[in-house]
Scaffold this motif. Structure first.
Motif, mmCIF file in Angstrom:
data_model
loop_
_atom_site.group_PDB
_atom_site.id
_atom_site.type_symbol
_atom_site.label_atom_id
_atom_site.label_comp_id
_atom_site.label_asym_id
_atom_site.label_seq_id
_atom_site.Cartn_x
_atom_site.Cartn_y
_atom_site.Cartn_z
ATOM 1 N N ARG A 137 -32.571 -4.978 18.254
ATOM 2 C CA ARG A 137 -31.097 -5.901 18.346
ATOM 3 C C ARG A 137 -30.088 -5.216 18.067
ATOM 4 O O ARG A 137 -29.480 -5.840 18.004
ATOM 5 C CB ARG A 137 -31.759 -6.532 16.855
ATOM 6 C CG ARG A 137 -32.800 -7.869 16.551
ATOM 7 C CD ARG A 137 -33.423 -8.352 15.587
ATOM 8 N NE ARG A 137 -33.367 -7.200 14.228
ATOM 9 C CZ ARG A 137 -34.757 -7.284 13.643
ATOM 10 N NH1 ARG A 137 -35.451 -8.025 14.541
ATOM 11 N NH2 ARG A 137 -35.368 -6.897 12.947
ATOM 12 N N ALA A 138 -30.114 -3.679 17.747
ATOM 13 C CA ALA A 138 -29.035 -3.127 17.381
ATOM 14 C C ALA A 138 -28.023 -3.084 19.365
ATOM 15 O O ALA A 138 -26.735 -3.056 19.317
ATOM 16 C CB ALA A 138 -28.897 -1.357 17.322
ATOM 17 N N GLY A 139 -29.545 -2.892 19.971
ATOM 18 C CA GLY A 139 -28.893 -2.904 21.229
ATOM 19 C C GLY A 139 -28.036 -3.943 22.058
ATOM 20 O O GLY A 139 -27.544 -3.801 23.103
ATOM 21 N N ASN A 140 -28.907 -5.141 21.446
ATOM 22 C CA ASN A 140 -28.071 -7.011 21.791
ATOM 23 C C ASN A 140 -26.889 -6.418 21.342
ATOM 24 O O ASN A 140 -26.089 -6.786 21.665
ATOM 25 C CB ASN A 140 -29.430 -7.076 21.065
ATOM 26 C CG ASN A 140 -31.011 -7.224 22.282
ATOM 27 O OD1 ASN A 140 -30.883 -7.045 23.494
ATOM 28 N ND2 ASN A 140 -31.870 -8.568 21.100
ATOM 29 N N LYS B 145 -19.988 -3.630 24.552
ATOM 30 C CA LYS B 145 -20.124 -1.631 24.128
ATOM 31 C C LYS B 145 -21.280 -0.676 25.449
ATOM 32 O O LYS B 145 -21.406 0.034 26.008
ATOM 33 C CB LYS B 145 -20.545 -1.748 22.862
ATOM 34 C CG LYS B 145 -19.874 -1.412 22.595
ATOM 35 C CD LYS B 145 -20.439 -0.916 20.935
ATOM 36 C CE LYS B 145 -19.194 -1.210 19.366
ATOM 37 N NZ LYS B 145 -19.500 -0.985 18.434
ATOM 38 N N GLU B 146 -22.115 -1.902 25.596
ATOM 39 C CA GLU B 146 -23.742 -1.702 26.728
ATOM 40 C C GLU B 146 -23.170 -2.664 27.807
ATOM 41 O O GLU B 146 -23.058 -3.991 27.337
ATOM 42 C CB GLU B 146 -24.158 -1.650 26.187
ATOM 43 C CG GLU B 146 -24.538 -0.481 25.306
ATOM 44 C CD GLU B 146 -24.717 1.083 25.886
ATOM 45 O OE1 GLU B 146 -25.079 1.116 27.076
ATOM 46 O OE2 GLU B 146 -24.605 2.181 25.009
ATOM 47 N N THR B 147 -23.965 -2.253 28.261
ATOM 48 C CA THR B 147 -24.168 -3.772 29.722
ATOM 49 C C THR B 147 -25.636 -4.299 29.287
ATOM 50 O O THR B 147 -26.198 -2.841 29.128
ATOM 51 C CB THR B 147 -23.988 -3.214 30.898
ATOM 52 O OG1 THR B 147 -24.730 -2.171 31.128
ATOM 53 C CG2 THR B 147 -22.388 -2.454 32.096
ATOM 54 N N PHE B 148 -25.974 -4.945 29.554
ATOM 55 C CA PHE B 148 -27.410 -5.762 30.196
ATOM 56 C C PHE B 148 -28.367 -4.606 30.683
ATOM 57 O O PHE B 148 -29.448 -4.110 30.552
ATOM 58 C CB PHE B 148 -27.686 -7.027 30.437
ATOM 59 C CG PHE B 148 -29.387 -7.400 30.208
ATOM 60 C CD1 PHE B 148 -29.599 -7.406 29.097
ATOM 61 C CD2 PHE B 148 -29.709 -7.132 31.550
ATOM 62 C CE1 PHE B 148 -31.036 -8.380 29.620
ATOM 63 C CE2 PHE B 148 -31.292 -7.008 31.219
ATOM 64 C CZ PHE B 148 -31.579 -8.147 30.367
ATOM 65 N N VAL C 265 -32.548 1.056 28.313
ATOM 66 C CA VAL C 265 -32.605 1.859 27.146
ATOM 67 C C VAL C 265 -33.889 1.659 26.846
ATOM 68 O O VAL C 265 -35.206 2.715 25.612
ATOM 69 C CB VAL C 265 -31.471 2.681 26.552
ATOM 70 C CG1 VAL C 265 -32.349 3.232 24.948
ATOM 71 C CG2 VAL C 265 -30.682 3.616 27.588
ATOM 72 N N MET C 266 -33.825 0.581 26.127
ATOM 73 C CA MET C 266 -35.169 0.143 25.497
ATOM 74 C C MET C 266 -36.184 -0.193 26.139
ATOM 75 O O MET C 266 -37.860 0.489 25.669
ATOM 76 C CB MET C 266 -35.180 -1.564 25.172
ATOM 77 C CG MET C 266 -33.700 -2.027 24.496
ATOM 78 S SD MET C 266 -33.893 -3.891 24.336
ATOM 79 C CE MET C 266 -31.544 -4.128 24.080
ATOM 80 N N LEU C 267 -36.599 -0.102 27.702
ATOM 81 C CA LEU C 267 -37.990 0.472 28.086
ATOM 82 C C LEU C 267 -38.503 1.383 28.286
ATOM 83 O O LEU C 267 -39.598 1.841 28.370
ATOM 84 C CB LEU C 267 -38.027 -0.086 29.664
ATOM 85 C CG LEU C 267 -37.605 -1.919 29.922
ATOM 86 C CD1 LEU C 267 -37.411 -2.520 31.111
ATOM 87 C CD2 LEU C 267 -38.622 -2.629 29.202
ATOM 88 N N ASP C 268 -37.312 2.808 28.497
ATOM 89 C CA ASP C 268 -37.800 3.850 28.449
ATOM 90 C C ASP C 268 -38.314 4.105 26.757
ATOM 91 O O ASP C 268 -39.037 5.001 27.487
ATOM 92 C CB ASP C 268 -36.086 4.639 28.741
ATOM 93 C CG ASP C 268 -35.990 4.333 30.119
ATOM 94 O OD1 ASP C 268 -36.770 3.909 31.232
ATOM 95 O OD2 ASP C 268 -34.510 4.938 30.440
ATOM 96 N N SER C 269 -37.599 3.376 25.392
ATOM 97 C CA SER C 269 -38.668 4.132 24.649
ATOM 98 C C SER C 269 -40.238 3.745 24.850
ATOM 99 O O SER C 269 -40.792 4.884 23.657
ATOM 100 C CB SER C 269 -38.107 2.882 23.808
ATOM 101 O OG SER C 269 -38.215 1.940 23.969
ATOM 102 N N VAL C 270 -40.553 2.445 25.370
ATOM 103 C CA VAL C 270 -41.955 2.456 25.139
ATOM 104 C C VAL C 270 -42.436 3.940 26.813
ATOM 105 O O VAL C 270 -43.508 4.399 26.619
ATOM 106 C CB VAL C 270 -42.160 1.413 26.299
ATOM 107 C CG1 VAL C 270 -43.444 1.164 26.219
ATOM 108 C CG2 VAL C 270 -41.433 -0.180 25.499
ATOM 109 N N VAL C 271 -41.621 4.239 27.200
ATOM 110 C CA VAL C 271 -42.488 5.685 28.096
ATOM 111 C C VAL C 271 -42.254 6.671 27.262
ATOM 112 O O VAL C 271 -43.461 7.693 27.207
ATOM 113 C CB VAL C 271 -41.843 5.726 29.853
ATOM 114 C CG1 VAL C 271 -42.323 6.174 30.370
ATOM 115 C CG2 VAL C 271 -41.836 4.238 30.198
#
Length: 283
Positions: free
Chosen positions: A53-56, A63-66, A72-78
């Motif tokens: 949610r913070a990323g959203n 501040k960030e592109t989608f 970053v969200m998906l990389d956290s899974v890896v």
């Protein structure tokens, strides 16, 4: 100066269905499925819902592109040690279809109406879930226009964006606009729920960033589809419908594909026009 050049795709597109009278295009996560599969992975296998949610919010604040935040969200899974094969199996067990999608798909097949999934997710993951839910043969027949994935020998993986030069990774309008340019374009149905990685409108070939209540709206479809269906979710924010009302974009609200199917049938059978269908308002 605003750049009006469409982003270059690193992945091929399927041929247009130029000879068809109707084409059905749909978002995947939260529209055809009961929940967003990427959010599910991030919340349960990655760094969790709070950081997601913070990323959203970072995307919303500019501040960030989608593209970057989603990676970053998906990389956290890896980073948590979850292999590609494990992720596929987890989603196959936990993601289910909208209650009416199979009926809708069977109707479209009977009427020779192509069904095309347009997603900001990863095509191999979508195909894997579809295979579990409707069978390998049928899943292979449905066209998917989405991002891809790079799987390494050790099982780790990374999203491969269709449009890496775009801040949204996948500009969905590039899958829809070519139909509008055909000499005799088919009638396009689009189904969306509002959560998507694209808020660029290529109408009149000018890219315009819209100010929205949430950053992830299926607004390219809202601008370009002939008959737009917006999914309503009880107890959830229905931002795409609010956006369409604000922008004066005609649309039909639907709760599931069974309800949408009745209206689609009436249009396909010639009992009502697209304009009349839009005036219904709610399927």
């Amino acid at each position: 100066m605003i750049d009006t050049t469409p982003p270059v795709s690193t992945l091929p597109y399927p041929p247009l269905h130029a000879d068809k009278k109707f084409v059905a295009l749909s978002d995947w996560d939260g529209t055809i499925t009961n929940r967003d599969s990427n959010d599910y992975m991030t919340d349960n296998l990655g760094f969790g819902p709070e950081k997601r949610r913070a990323g959203n919010l970072a995307i919303l604040a500019g501040k960030e592109t989608f593209r970057d935040a989603f990676k970053v969200m998906l990389d956290s899974v890896v980073a948590n040690g979850h292999s590609w094969e494990e992720c596929k199996e987890v989603l196959k067990k936990n993601i289910i279809l909208d209650v009416g999608f199979r009926n809708f798909y069977d109707f479209c097949k009977s009427k020779d109406i192509p069904v095309v999934i347009i997603s900001s997710g990863m095509a191999p993951l979508i195909r894997a879930v579809l295979s579990k839910l409707i069978g390998d043969d049928e899943a292979e027949k449905i066209e998917i226009i989405a991002n891809d994935v790079e799987v390494r020998e050790d099982g780790s993986w990374e999203i491969k964006y269709r449009h890496p030069s775009s801040g949204f990774g996948h500009d969905k309008s590039q899958a829809i606009l070519p139909y509008r340019a055909l000499p005799n374009p088919p009638t396009t149905f689009f189904f969306g729920d509002g959560v998507s990685g694209n808020i660029f409108d290529y109408s009149s070939r000018v890219r315009t960033v819209l100010t929205l209540s949430l950053p992830f709206l299926d607004m390219s479809a809202a601008r370009h589809a002939d008959l737009l269906f917006v999914k309503q979710k009880p107890g959830a924010d229905n931002d795409l419908s609010a956006f369409c009302r604000r922008e004066g974009i005609p649309h039909v609200q639907f709760e599931d594909f069974n309800r949408a199917l009745d209206l689609v049938k009436r249009v396909v059978d010639g009992n009502i026009t697209v304009k009349e269908a839009l005036e219904v308002g709610t399927a």
